[in-house]
Design a protein around this motif. Structure first.
Motif, PDB file in Angstrom:
ATOM      1  N   UNK A   1       0.840  -1.205   0.000  1.00 22.99           N
ATOM      2  CA  UNK A   1       0.000   0.000   0.000  1.00 22.99           C
ATOM      3  C   UNK A   1       0.866   1.243   0.000  1.00 22.99           C
ATOM      4  N   UNK A   2       1.906   1.265   0.845  1.00 24.93           N
ATOM      5  CA  UNK A   2       2.791   2.431   0.947  1.00 24.93           C
ATOM      6  C   UNK A   2       3.472   2.719  -0.381  1.00 24.93           C
ATOM      7  N   UNK A   3       3.882   1.660  -1.078  1.00 26.12           N
ATOM      8  CA  UNK A   3       4.664   1.856  -2.287  1.00 26.12           C
ATOM      9  C   UNK A   3       3.839   2.353  -3.475  1.00 26.12           C
ATOM     10  N   UNK A   4       2.527   2.449  -3.298  1.00 30.04           N
ATOM     11  CA  UNK A   4       1.726   3.137  -4.318  1.00 30.04           C
ATOM     12  C   UNK A   4       2.040   4.628  -4.329  1.00 30.04           C
ATOM     13  N   UNK A   5       2.478   5.158  -3.170  1.00 28.25           N
ATOM     14  CA  UNK A   5       2.676   6.588  -3.024  1.00 28.25           C
ATOM     15  C   UNK A   5       4.150   6.977  -2.965  1.00 28.25           C
ATOM     16  N   UNK A   6       4.998   6.046  -2.560  1.00 25.57           N
ATOM     17  CA  UNK A   6       6.420   6.355  -2.400  1.00 25.57           C
ATOM     18  C   UNK A   6       7.139   6.197  -3.731  1.00 25.57           C
ATOM     19  N   UNK A   7       8.004   7.164  -4.052  1.00 30.49           N
ATOM     20  CA  UNK A   7       8.774   7.109  -5.293  1.00 30.49           C
ATOM     21  C   UNK A   7       9.941   8.091  -5.194  1.00 30.49           C
ATOM     22  N   UNK A   8      10.958   7.932  -6.037  1.00 33.76           N
ATOM     23  CA  UNK A   8      12.081   8.882  -6.008  1.00 33.76           C
ATOM     24  C   UNK A   8      11.618  10.285  -6.406  1.00 33.76           C
ATOM     25  N   UNK A   9      11.872  11.266  -5.527  1.00 31.45           N
ATOM     26  CA  UNK A   9      11.496  12.657  -5.798  1.00 31.45           C
ATOM     27  C   UNK A   9      12.169  13.565  -4.770  1.00 31.45           C
ATOM     28  N   UNK A  10      12.305  14.831  -5.131  1.00 29.35           N
ATOM     29  CA  UNK A  10      12.940  15.827  -4.266  1.00 29.35           C
ATOM     30  C   UNK A  10      14.216  15.277  -3.631  1.00 29.35           C
ATOM     31  N   UNK A  11      15.116  14.828  -4.475  1.00 28.79           N
ATOM     32  CA  UNK A  11      16.335  14.181  -3.982  1.00 28.79           C
ATOM     33  C   UNK A  11      17.177  15.124  -3.132  1.00 28.79           C
ATOM     34  N   UNK A  12      16.957  16.435  -3.273  1.00 26.51           N
ATOM     35  CA  UNK A  12      17.715  17.402  -2.471  1.00 26.51           C
ATOM     36  C   UNK A  12      17.474  17.181  -0.977  1.00 26.51           C
ATOM     37  N   UNK A  13      16.297  16.684  -0.617  1.00 29.69           N
ATOM     38  CA  UNK A  13      15.992  16.424   0.793  1.00 29.69           C
ATOM     39  C   UNK A  13      16.604  15.116   1.289  1.00 29.69           C
ATOM     40  N   UNK A  14      17.211  14.376   0.380  1.00 24.09           N
ATOM     41  CA  UNK A  14      17.920  13.146   0.737  1.00 24.09           C
ATOM     42  C   UNK A  14      19.423  13.359   0.655  1.00 24.09           C
ATOM     43  N   UNK A  15      19.878  13.982  -0.431  1.00 23.16           N
ATOM     44  CA  UNK A  15      21.302  13.995  -0.752  1.00 23.16           C
ATOM     45  C   UNK A  15      22.039  15.258  -0.336  1.00 23.16           C
TER      46      UNK A  15
ATOM     47  N   UNK B   1      23.958  17.961   1.712  1.00 23.14           N
ATOM     48  CA  UNK B   1      24.675  17.797   2.989  1.00 23.14           C
ATOM     49  C   UNK B   1      23.901  18.291   4.204  1.00 23.14           C
ATOM     50  N   UNK B   2      23.185  19.413   4.083  1.00 29.51           N
ATOM     51  CA  UNK B   2      22.409  19.901   5.224  1.00 29.51           C
ATOM     52  C   UNK B   2      21.251  18.960   5.551  1.00 29.51           C
ATOM     53  N   UNK B   3      20.633  18.408   4.501  1.00 28.98           N
ATOM     54  CA  UNK B   3      19.552  17.439   4.719  1.00 28.98           C
ATOM     55  C   UNK B   3      20.096  16.174   5.370  1.00 28.98           C
ATOM     56  N   UNK B   4      21.248  15.702   4.895  1.00 28.78           N
ATOM     57  CA  UNK B   4      21.872  14.520   5.486  1.00 28.78           C
ATOM     58  C   UNK B   4      22.226  14.775   6.947  1.00 28.78           C
ATOM     59  N   UNK B   5      22.746  15.969   7.228  1.00 34.81           N
ATOM     60  CA  UNK B   5      23.098  16.348   8.602  1.00 34.81           C
ATOM     61  C   UNK B   5      21.871  16.302   9.505  1.00 34.81           C
ATOM     62  N   UNK B   6      20.754  16.869   9.042  1.00 31.75           N
ATOM     63  CA  UNK B   6      19.559  16.912   9.887  1.00 31.75           C
ATOM     64  C   UNK B   6      18.963  15.518  10.084  1.00 31.75           C
ATOM     65  N   UNK B   7      18.974  14.714   9.030  1.00 31.34           N
ATOM     66  CA  UNK B   7      18.517  13.331   9.164  1.00 31.34           C
ATOM     67  C   UNK B   7      19.352  12.598  10.205  1.00 31.34           C
ATOM     68  N   UNK B   8      20.664  12.773  10.140  1.00 33.89           N
ATOM     69  CA  UNK B   8      21.540  12.131  11.108  1.00 33.89           C
ATOM     70  C   UNK B   8      21.286  12.608  12.525  1.00 33.89           C
TER      71      UNK B   8
END
Length: 201
Positions: A108-122, A124-131
């Motif tokens: 069910x989840x994977x109907x909505x999840x997909x690669x997008x807005x990679x800036x929030x993943x990749x 450095x500031x996003x990576x820092x906050x995730x960490x």
């Protein structure tokens, strides 16, 4: 048009296929999944939250989540594990139980999840906050707080799927809930500490 990478559930299904007694070492996960390694390690780390263990799930999952969070906080490009920890990992039987219990939810989840807005993943500031959030949530998970394993497990699962699927929208949602959870426990801890001081004083 670039084909969509294999989904999280499909990856889990592949890993679960085999003798139940086999150990899926964390080092093998890192080697096999390259760019997705942080997400797969985090997912392996939260498995105990969904599977009964003779010891507290937080005692197993919390330190590993904190280690992953620290490495993302330092914006490392690839995860690192000490050799003794890299040789360890969940038994395939545990993953098989997890897949059996969560298969419909993942589909069910994977109907909505997909690669997008990679800036929030990749980024450095996003990576820092995730960490930073994973470090805090891993610490909270490691504490013996009653009835929190499953809620923390679901939240950390959202972080894991966002990292694996490269879904910036899901990561933003995980940030929101992770920030709120961390602040709530921080305020609660401060209130309890003040009450103890006033009571003893």
């Amino acid at each position: 048009m670039t084909a969509r990478p294999i989904t999280t559930y499909a990856l889990l299904h592949q890993l679960a296929d085999g003798p139940p007694g086999d150990t899926l070492s964390l080092q093998d996960l890192m080697t096999q999944f390259h760019r997705r390694a942080f997400g797969m390690l985090l997912l392996a780390g939260v498995l105990p939250a969904f599977i009964p263990l003779p010891v507290g799930a937080g005692a197993v999952s919390g330190p590993l989540v904190m280690l992953i969070g620290l490495q993302l906080l330092l914006t490392l490009r690839r995860p690192w594990l000490p050799r003794w920890l890299g040789r360890r990992g969940p038994h395939r039987s545990a993953l098989q139980r997890f897949v059996a219990r969560t298969g419909k939810a993942f589909q069910w989840i994977e109907r909505w999840v997909k690669p997008r807005l990679d800036v929030l993943i990749a980024h450095p500031l996003a990576t820092f906050y995730t960490g930073l959030l994973l470090l805090a949530l891993g610490f909270l998970l490691s504490l013996p707080i009653p009835f929190t394993n499953y809620p923390f497990g679901l939240l950390l699962l959202a972080f894991a799927v966002a990292l694996i699927e490269r879904d910036g929208i899901l990561m933003a949602v995980a940030w929101g809930f992770g920030t709120a959870t961390t602040l709530a426990f921080g305020l609660l801890s401060e209130a309890v500490a003040n009450w103890v001081v006033q009571t003893l004083g």
